[in-house]
Write a protein that holds these residues in place. Structure first.
Motif, PDB file in Angstrom:
ATOM      1  N   GLU A  31     -20.441 -41.854 -38.478  1.00 39.16           N
ATOM      2  CA  GLU A  31     -19.782 -42.796 -39.389  1.00 39.16           C
ATOM      3  C   GLU A  31     -20.783 -43.494 -40.314  1.00 39.16           C
ATOM      4  O   GLU A  31     -21.936 -43.715 -39.941  1.00 39.16           O
ATOM      5  CB  GLU A  31     -19.077 -43.877 -38.556  1.00 39.16           C
ATOM      6  CG  GLU A  31     -17.697 -44.189 -39.031  1.00 39.16           C
ATOM      7  CD  GLU A  31     -17.074 -45.402 -38.333  1.00 39.16           C
ATOM      8  OE1 GLU A  31     -16.038 -45.832 -38.819  1.00 39.16           O
ATOM      9  OE2 GLU A  31     -17.617 -45.924 -37.337  1.00 39.16           O
ATOM     10  N   VAL A  33     -21.160 -47.063 -41.950  1.00 40.79           N
ATOM     11  CA  VAL A  33     -20.582 -48.405 -41.818  1.00 40.79           C
ATOM     12  C   VAL A  33     -21.471 -49.410 -42.537  1.00 40.79           C
ATOM     13  O   VAL A  33     -22.706 -49.361 -42.412  1.00 40.79           O
ATOM     14  CB  VAL A  33     -20.439 -48.797 -40.322  1.00 40.79           C
ATOM     15  CG1 VAL A  33     -19.933 -50.221 -40.171  1.00 40.79           C
ATOM     16  CG2 VAL A  33     -19.509 -47.822 -39.602  1.00 40.79           C
ATOM     17  N   CYS A 186     -20.083 -46.489 -47.840  1.00 40.21           N
ATOM     18  CA  CYS A 186     -19.566 -46.494 -46.460  1.00 40.21           C
ATOM     19  C   CYS A 186     -18.046 -46.484 -46.426  1.00 40.21           C
ATOM     20  O   CYS A 186     -17.389 -47.028 -47.308  1.00 40.21           O
ATOM     21  CB  CYS A 186     -20.086 -47.730 -45.733  1.00 40.21           C
ATOM     22  SG  CYS A 186     -21.888 -47.728 -45.613  1.00 40.21           S
ATOM     23  N   SER A 187     -17.498 -45.893 -45.362  1.00 39.48           N
ATOM     24  CA  SER A 187     -16.045 -45.821 -45.270  1.00 39.48           C
ATOM     25  C   SER A 187     -15.458 -47.088 -44.648  1.00 39.48           C
ATOM     26  O   SER A 187     -14.304 -47.413 -44.870  1.00 39.48           O
ATOM     27  CB  SER A 187     -15.632 -44.591 -44.458  1.00 39.48           C
ATOM     28  OG  SER A 187     -16.330 -44.601 -43.239  1.00 39.48           O
ATOM     29  N   ARG A 188     -16.261 -47.805 -43.896  1.00 44.23           N
ATOM     30  CA  ARG A 188     -15.776 -48.989 -43.203  1.00 44.23           C
ATOM     31  C   ARG A 188     -16.839 -50.075 -43.325  1.00 44.23           C
ATOM     32  O   ARG A 188     -18.019 -49.759 -43.484  1.00 44.23           O
ATOM     33  CB  ARG A 188     -15.591 -48.635 -41.727  1.00 44.23           C
ATOM     34  CG  ARG A 188     -14.504 -49.370 -40.994  1.00 44.23           C
ATOM     35  CD  ARG A 188     -14.045 -48.547 -39.801  1.00 44.23           C
ATOM     36  NE  ARG A 188     -15.127 -48.284 -38.861  1.00 44.23           N
ATOM     37  CZ  ARG A 188     -15.646 -49.203 -38.037  1.00 44.23           C
ATOM     38  NH1 ARG A 188     -15.211 -50.445 -38.050  1.00 44.23           N
ATOM     39  NH2 ARG A 188     -16.612 -48.885 -37.206  1.00 44.23           N
ATOM     40  N   TYR A 190     -18.050 -54.418 -42.352  1.00 48.55           N
ATOM     41  CA  TYR A 190     -17.903 -55.736 -41.740  1.00 48.55           C
ATOM     42  C   TYR A 190     -18.486 -56.758 -42.714  1.00 48.55           C
ATOM     43  O   TYR A 190     -19.518 -56.488 -43.341  1.00 48.55           O
ATOM     44  CB  TYR A 190     -18.691 -55.830 -40.438  1.00 48.55           C
ATOM     45  CG  TYR A 190     -18.192 -54.949 -39.329  1.00 48.55           C
ATOM     46  CD1 TYR A 190     -17.314 -55.454 -38.364  1.00 48.55           C
ATOM     47  CD2 TYR A 190     -18.595 -53.624 -39.232  1.00 48.55           C
ATOM     48  CE1 TYR A 190     -16.852 -54.653 -37.324  1.00 48.55           C
ATOM     49  CE2 TYR A 190     -18.136 -52.813 -38.199  1.00 48.55           C
ATOM     50  CZ  TYR A 190     -17.274 -53.340 -37.247  1.00 48.55           C
ATOM     51  OH  TYR A 190     -16.827 -52.537 -36.228  1.00 48.55           O
ATOM     52  N   THR A 200     -13.103 -57.280 -41.627  1.00 46.50           N
ATOM     53  CA  THR A 200     -13.540 -55.924 -41.328  1.00 46.50           C
ATOM     54  C   THR A 200     -12.405 -54.958 -41.643  1.00 46.50           C
ATOM     55  O   THR A 200     -11.240 -55.352 -41.618  1.00 46.50           O
ATOM     56  CB  THR A 200     -13.987 -55.787 -39.849  1.00 46.50           C
ATOM     57  OG1 THR A 200     -14.456 -54.454 -39.638  1.00 46.50           O
ATOM     58  CG2 THR A 200     -12.862 -56.082 -38.877  1.00 46.50           C
ATOM     59  N   GLY A 201     -12.756 -53.730 -41.971  1.00 48.42           N
ATOM     60  CA  GLY A 201     -11.727 -52.740 -42.291  1.00 48.42           C
ATOM     61  C   GLY A 201     -12.304 -51.651 -43.156  1.00 48.42           C
ATOM     62  O   GLY A 201     -13.508 -51.627 -43.425  1.00 48.42           O
ATOM     63  N   PRO A 202     -11.415 -50.734 -43.608  1.00 44.99           N
ATOM     64  CA  PRO A 202     -11.877 -49.687 -44.525  1.00 44.99           C
ATOM     65  C   PRO A 202     -12.443 -50.320 -45.791  1.00 44.99           C
ATOM     66  O   PRO A 202     -11.922 -51.328 -46.283  1.00 44.99           O
ATOM     67  CB  PRO A 202     -10.597 -48.910 -44.826  1.00 44.99           C
ATOM     68  CG  PRO A 202      -9.666 -49.214 -43.700  1.00 44.99           C
ATOM     69  CD  PRO A 202      -9.992 -50.605 -43.263  1.00 44.99           C
ATOM     70  N   SER A 203     -13.527 -49.728 -46.304  1.00 44.57           N
ATOM     71  CA  SER A 203     -14.196 -50.317 -47.477  1.00 44.57           C
ATOM     72  C   SER A 203     -13.247 -50.513 -48.646  1.00 44.57           C
ATOM     73  O   SER A 203     -13.315 -51.525 -49.349  1.00 44.57           O
ATOM     74  CB  SER A 203     -15.354 -49.418 -47.909  1.00 44.57           C
ATOM     75  OG  SER A 203     -16.291 -49.320 -46.882  1.00 44.57           O
ATOM     76  N   GLU A 205     -10.087 -51.150 -48.636  1.00 45.56           N
ATOM     77  CA  GLU A 205      -9.231 -52.327 -48.429  1.00 45.56           C
ATOM     78  C   GLU A 205     -10.006 -53.616 -48.638  1.00 45.56           C
ATOM     79  O   GLU A 205      -9.495 -54.568 -49.228  1.00 45.56           O
ATOM     80  CB  GLU A 205      -8.645 -52.322 -47.008  1.00 45.56           C
ATOM     81  CG  GLU A 205      -7.486 -51.368 -46.869  1.00 45.56           C
ATOM     82  CD  GLU A 205      -6.945 -51.315 -45.442  1.00 45.56           C
ATOM     83  OE1 GLU A 205      -7.118 -52.294 -44.673  1.00 45.56           O
ATOM     84  OE2 GLU A 205      -6.363 -50.264 -45.103  1.00 45.56           O
TER      85      GLU A 205
END
Ligand code: ATP
Length: 220
Positions: A31, A33, A186-188, A190, A200-203, A205
């Motif tokens: 991942e 992140v 990054c896909s996600r 914080y 926190t969440g998908p980038s 969003e």
């Protein structure tokens, strides 16, 4: 998904000051992140805790596989050659063969005999990434990749991280003050503020979130 980093309810204090206040974070295998947040939010404290440099007062960290850390400010030995700096990264695992790192970062093969202190900032950051790769990590924690570097240089380094992720399945935790860069790669993500994870969440969003966008992306 299999986690490579699992941190639960971390509390880290410097004397009476609480730098991390019940922070939980997870990075899965393969991942990308992002960890974003303003100056002094506790980002370096968190990555130093994940890599075992700091011990939390409360909470736990589990790392499955190998975590390598690219520290803020690179922290190379300026009087040593690029090759010797790389070898220092492999020392813990008795890994001296720099060829696999040269294969993914060929510029480091050209620079192998140069003293690290004579290189440009971008080249030094590449050495710091290469040194971390020497331990053949499953996950790379990169603290402030972009700090003090020109946008084109940063774009080149980001492309290398993207390739390492796509081709070798390397997971990356990217700690950045440059939130746009981090959310793009990054896909996600914080968001850390004053020692707490506030979002926190998908980038995608997070980038669309009005408050995050206003605070970190320079607009709504
Ligand atoms: P930066 O991007 O400026 O490095 P950061 O988000 O990485 O910021 P930290 O460096 O982790 O933040 O610092 C978090 C808080 O802990 C800050 O208030 C900082 O002043 C404090 N702090 C950091 N290191 C120490 C230390 N060794 N002793 C005391 N306080 C510290």
């Amino acid at each position: 998904m299999t986690p490579v980093i699992e941190a639960s309810d971390l509390v880290v204090r410097y004397g009476p000051a609480t730098a991390l206040d019940h922070v939980s974070l997870r990075v899965d295998a393969g991942e990308l992140v992002a960890l974003v947040g303003p100056n002094g939010a506790g980002k370096s404290t968190l990555v130093n805790t994940l890599s075992g440099i700091l011990r939390p007062a409360e909470g736990s960290v589990s790392v499955h596989g190998r975590l390598a850390h690219v520290p803020e400010g690179r922290q190379l030995f300026g009087d040593l050659t690029v090759e010797d700096n790389l070898r220092l990264g492999g020392r813990r695992y008795r890994e001296r063969d720099t060829a696999p790192v040269h294969a993914v970062l060929p510029r480091l093969a050209d620079l192998r005999h140069r003293r690290a202190g004579t290189l440009s900032g971008g080249e030094q950051q590449m050495v710091a990434v290469g040194r971390a790769l020497m331990s053949r990590p499953d996950v790379l924690a990169v603290d402030e990749l972009s700090l003090g570097l020109a946008p084109l240089v940063v774009a080149d380094l980001v492309e290398h991280l993207r390739e390492l992720n796509a081709r070798r399945g390397l997971a990356v935790l990217l700690i950045e003050q440059n939130a746009r860069l981090a959310l793009d790669l990054c896909s996600r993500a914080y968001v850390l503020e004053a020692g707490r994870i506030v979002a926190t969440g998908p980038s995608g969003e997070l980038a669309a979130d009005a408050r995050v966008s206003a605070a970190y992306l320079g607009g709504v």
